[in-house]
Design an enzyme around this catalytic site. Structure first.
Site, PDB file in Angstrom:
ATOM      1  CG  HIS A  17     -49.642  38.053  70.376  1.00 32.25           C
ATOM      2  ND1 HIS A  17     -48.847  37.174  71.074  1.00 32.25           N
ATOM      3  CD2 HIS A  17     -49.060  38.226  69.169  1.00 32.25           C
ATOM      4  CE1 HIS A  17     -47.812  36.832  70.318  1.00 32.25           C
ATOM      5  NE2 HIS A  17     -47.914  37.464  69.160  1.00 32.25           N
ATOM      6  CE  LYS A  41     -41.808  33.147  63.444  1.00 35.60           C
ATOM      7  NZ  LYS A  41     -42.756  34.137  63.942  1.00 35.60           N
ATOM      8  NE  ARG A  95     -42.600  43.144  67.646  1.00 33.51           N
ATOM      9  CZ  ARG A  95     -42.352  41.858  67.564  1.00 33.51           C
ATOM     10  NH1 ARG A  95     -42.718  41.068  68.535  1.00 33.51           N
ATOM     11  NH2 ARG A  95     -41.715  41.346  66.544  1.00 33.51           N
ATOM     12  CB  SER A 133     -43.648  35.084  71.198  1.00 29.51           C
ATOM     13  OG  SER A 133     -44.988  35.479  71.238  1.00 29.51           O
TER      14      SER A 133
END
Length: 165
Positions: A17, A41, A95, A133
């Site tokens: 990030h 989440k 990514r 994460s």
């Protein structure tokens, strides 16, 4: 003034990030870090903790570069958040190809809702492409070393939190 919005849950904020934040700052005069409420989440850190974490990690970057960074929690549609903060650009980090598939759909929907807000994709640095994460939290839960993926302060907070659970 060019205002960009970099949204995410930042649970926790990672070096991936931070890499995107540092490179996005070159493109805009003000970068708003949108910390999302995402009940799907089930974040490890609550919203206030994530906002504080992002603020702490981004303040030295803003001071060093002179670019204004604001941290803005949001729980509405991304396009509405962009309008709320005056952003003309949404910054997204990529990514892998799997990220692109999802992001491609999001761009289409966002453009249908407001074609005046552009989306810019930044590829994560090769050294940071694997960082997610979700995976960092899993490594911490299982006793692995997360020091290559987060800052020392975030590592301390993350390890303390996983010990509590």
């Amino acid at each position: 003034m060019r205002i960009g919005l970099y949204p995410g849950t930042f649970d926790p904020i990672t070096l991936g990030h931070i890499d995107i934040i540092q490179r996005a700052m070159i493109l805009v005069d003000r970068l708003v870090i949108g910390v999302a409420v995402n009940k799907d989440k089930r974040p490890l850190f609550d919203l206030e903790e994530r906002v504080a974490m992002v603020t702490r990690e981004c303040t030295p970057i803003a001071e060093k570069t002179g670019t204004q960074i604001l941290v803005h929690p949001f729980d509405n549609l991304l396009i509405h958040c962009a309008r709320d903060v005056g952003a003309t650009v949404i910054v997204r980090g990529l990514r892998a190809v799997a990220d692109f598939e999802y992001e491609f759909q999001m761009v289409g929907m966002n453009r249908a809702m407001d074609s005046s807000i552009e989306t810019v994709f930044l590829m994560a640095d090769a050294r940071r492409q694997a960082i997610a994460s979700r995976l960092v939290k899993e490594i911490a839960r299982l006793g692995g070393d997360v020091s290559r993926f987060v800052t020392p302060d975030v590592e301390t907070e993350l390890l303390a939190r996983v010990r509590q659970h």
